[in-house]
Design a protein around this motif. Structure first.
Motif, PDB file in Angstrom:
ATOM      1  N   UNK A   1      23.807   5.331   6.363  1.00 49.46           N
ATOM      2  CA  UNK A   1      24.348   6.166   7.454  1.00 49.46           C
ATOM      3  C   UNK A   1      24.347   5.309   8.718  1.00 49.46           C
ATOM      4  N   UNK A   2      25.400   4.529   8.932  1.00 48.36           N
ATOM      5  CA  UNK A   2      25.404   3.610  10.078  1.00 48.36           C
ATOM      6  C   UNK A   2      25.474   4.305  11.428  1.00 48.36           C
ATOM      7  N   UNK A   3      26.036   5.497  11.498  1.00 51.84           N
ATOM      8  CA  UNK A   3      26.185   6.205  12.771  1.00 51.84           C
ATOM      9  C   UNK A   3      25.620   7.612  12.615  1.00 51.84           C
ATOM     10  N   UNK A   4      24.316   7.806  12.870  1.00 55.70           N
ATOM     11  CA  UNK A   4      23.704   9.127  12.673  1.00 55.70           C
ATOM     12  C   UNK A   4      24.157  10.118  13.744  1.00 55.70           C
ATOM     13  N   UNK A   5      23.980  11.399  13.494  1.00 53.23           N
ATOM     14  CA  UNK A   5      24.385  12.430  14.465  1.00 53.23           C
ATOM     15  C   UNK A   5      23.686  12.242  15.807  1.00 53.23           C
ATOM     16  N   UNK A   6      24.393  12.549  16.885  1.00 53.59           N
ATOM     17  CA  UNK A   6      23.869  12.292  18.226  1.00 53.59           C
ATOM     18  C   UNK A   6      23.018  13.441  18.759  1.00 53.59           C
ATOM     19  N   UNK A   7      23.280  14.657  18.330  1.00 47.42           N
ATOM     20  CA  UNK A   7      22.519  15.793  18.833  1.00 47.42           C
ATOM     21  C   UNK A   7      22.379  16.837  17.728  1.00 47.42           C
ATOM     22  N   UNK A   8      21.720  17.948  18.023  1.00 46.75           N
ATOM     23  CA  UNK A   8      21.452  18.940  16.990  1.00 46.75           C
ATOM     24  C   UNK A   8      22.743  19.557  16.459  1.00 46.75           C
ATOM     25  N   UNK A   9      23.703  19.819  17.326  1.00 41.13           N
ATOM     26  CA  UNK A   9      24.973  20.393  16.867  1.00 41.13           C
ATOM     27  C   UNK A   9      25.662  19.448  15.887  1.00 41.13           C
ATOM     28  N   UNK A  10      25.646  18.154  16.212  1.00 43.10           N
ATOM     29  CA  UNK A  10      26.267  17.160  15.328  1.00 43.10           C
ATOM     30  C   UNK A  10      25.497  17.036  14.017  1.00 43.10           C
ATOM     31  N   UNK A  11      24.167  17.165  14.060  1.00 45.79           N
ATOM     32  CA  UNK A  11      23.372  17.100  12.836  1.00 45.79           C
ATOM     33  C   UNK A  11      23.715  18.273  11.914  1.00 45.79           C
ATOM     34  N   UNK A  12      23.853  19.452  12.471  1.00 43.80           N
ATOM     35  CA  UNK A  12      24.215  20.622  11.655  1.00 43.80           C
ATOM     36  C   UNK A  12      25.599  20.428  11.025  1.00 43.80           C
ATOM     37  N   UNK A  13      26.530  19.850  11.776  1.00 42.80           N
ATOM     38  CA  UNK A  13      27.857  19.545  11.224  1.00 42.80           C
ATOM     39  C   UNK A  13      27.747  18.518  10.095  1.00 42.80           C
ATOM     40  N   UNK A  14      26.881  17.516  10.299  1.00 41.06           N
ATOM     41  CA  UNK A  14      26.701  16.464   9.281  1.00 41.06           C
ATOM     42  C   UNK A  14      26.158  17.081   7.988  1.00 41.06           C
ATOM     43  N   UNK A  15      25.215  17.995   8.106  1.00 45.10           N
ATOM     44  CA  UNK A  15      24.626  18.635   6.921  1.00 45.10           C
ATOM     45  C   UNK A  15      25.706  19.351   6.118  1.00 45.10           C
ATOM     46  N   UNK A  16      26.568  20.077   6.800  1.00 47.33           N
ATOM     47  CA  UNK A  16      27.644  20.795   6.105  1.00 47.33           C
ATOM     48  C   UNK A  16      28.622  19.829   5.432  1.00 47.33           C
ATOM     49  N   UNK A  17      28.841  18.680   6.066  1.00 43.82           N
ATOM     50  CA  UNK A  17      29.818  17.724   5.547  1.00 43.82           C
ATOM     51  C   UNK A  17      29.256  16.833   4.448  1.00 43.82           C
TER      52      UNK A  17
END
Length: 404
Positions: free
Chosen positions: A171-187
């Motif tokens: 994962x070269x570019x991890x999520x920047x904030x909590x909203x992005x992390x939640x989006x990453x989990x779904x994706x």
């Protein structure tokens, strides 16, 4: 675990006990306390999940105590401090007031609240420790443990701030904030999970989602507010239930501890782990458990920081010796030793500027581990800890609304 504890408790009953009680100790000079402590044994109950931390305590700390004070340090590994709090409570209810099983405990805020409210802590002694002068008690993050005033009942050991770990090769570019992390989990179905509360670290992740659902921490500071909790927790359960099918094993099961989550990350079953103590990431790489491409990060929306402490129970049989241990742990030399990346990499709980020139030079010479996000970077977006009543309600609500 309980069977091994019972053996250790038998050992502790045979430990050399101080002849002075707590009130008598508080009337002594430090020289008298050191004399009282000589030849004693300290049963220190502490989380035992890190070989590097265990080595620091059983090696550096124990060796210094034996050489300088003839104190024997018995490190008792535990997985859940709440069990030890219940043990001390049961001893109090049984009338065991000066011959308890525990001399010292490494404790978190939720359990500190229980011990303080239950009269289970030995309080009012911290000003007697010479190295207490190195602590900035004017700092609210030191003087309060999860919003509960310390009031001389415990001694700070480390400062920490929550961070995430990932393999930069995956994962070269991890999520920047909590909203992005939640989006990453779904994706990325199946590639994320968190330990089930009340695991300490899993509960911390839950609080991050709770703060995100509240739009920030401002409405959550101070005493527990039922109306605010009802509103914000409803959003929190909605978020967590919505992502549950996208978690590891479809959310049908959760890791039971941070140790299990770390194993899932090490095995490549999930893409993230996290910890209150980012130094653990560097230790895992050094131990060969995690890939050298491991990197760590905070969130632009902030991560929670706090201080952890050591506490002497009210019925510790070796209070003087335990006080000597606390004083040694606070010393500039001991704080410097555990700050070294090859030892632990723990952030100090003292003001470095108040230490000797030699200790200050030692801290300045430390080079951070590449897998560990610098504390100064994390501190740019630090979130305050919530008071313990919020934690209790969150963990209970998670069990009912999500974990069921």
């Amino acid at each position: 675990m309980l069977r091994s504890l019972s053996v250790l408790l038998l050992l502790s009953s045979a430990a050399l006990a101080d002849t002075a009680d707590g009130e008598a100790l508080k009337a002594m000079t430090w020289d008298q306390i050191e004399a009282e402590a000589r030849g004693g044994t300290v049963n220190w109950f502490m989380w035992g999940g890190s070989d590097m931390i265990n080595a620091y305590v059983s090696g550096y700390v124990a060796d210094r105590l034996k050489a300088e004070y003839d104190i024997t340090l018995n490190r008792v590994p535990i997985t859940d401090a709440a069990e030890i709090v219940n043990l001390i409570l049961s001893e109090k209810e049984a009338g065991i007031t000066d011959a308890g099983s525990v001399d010292l405990i490494w404790i978190n805020g939720e359990n500190f609240r229980s011990m303080k409210q239950g009269g289970l802590a030995f309080c009012g002694h911290t000003d007697l420790l010479p190295n207490n002068a190195l602590v900035d008690w004017d700092n609210p993050a030191i003087a309060n443990d999860f919003g509960v005033p310390v009031d001389g009942c415990e001694v700070p050991w480390n400062t920490v701030q929550f961070a995430f770990a990932h393999d930069s090769a995956v994962v070269p570019a991890p999520p920047a904030d909590m909203a992005a992390l939640l989006d990453w989990i779904r994706a990325n179905p199946g590639r994320f999970t968190y330990p089930a509360p009340p695991d300490f670290t899993g509960s911390a992740f839950l609080r991050h989602v709770f703060i995100h659902a509240a739009g920030g921490p401002d409405d959550l500071l101070g005493p527990f507010d039922p109306a605010t909790f009802e509103t914000v927790s409803a959003r929190t359960w909605e978020i967590l239930n919505e992502i549950e099918p996208f978690l590891w094993r479809g959310g049908q099961t959760y890791p039971t501890s941070i140790t299990q989550l770390n194993e899932l990350f090490a095995n490549g079953e999930v893409d993230f782990s996290f910890n209150y103590d980012p130094a653990q990431f560097g230790l895992a790489v050094q131990a060969g458990s995690w890939p050298e491409t491991t990197r760590s990060f905070g969130l632009a929306s902030g991560t929670i920081g706090n201080t952890n402490y050591t506490l002497i129970p009210f019925n510790a049989p070796n209070k003087a010796a335990a006080m000597v241990v606390q004083n040694l742990l606070l010393s500039g030399e001991a704080q410097l030793e555990k700050a070294k990346t090859e030892v632990w990499g723990a952030a100090p709980a003292i003001e470095i500027a108040r230490t000797s020139a030699e200790v200050q030079a030692g801290f300045a010479a430390i080079k951070g581990h590449p897998s560990v996000v610098p504390a100064a970077e994390l501190a740019k977006a630090a979130l305050p800890e919530l008071q313990a009543d919020w934690l209790i309600a969150l963990e209970k609500g998670w069990a009912e609304k999500v974990g069921n």
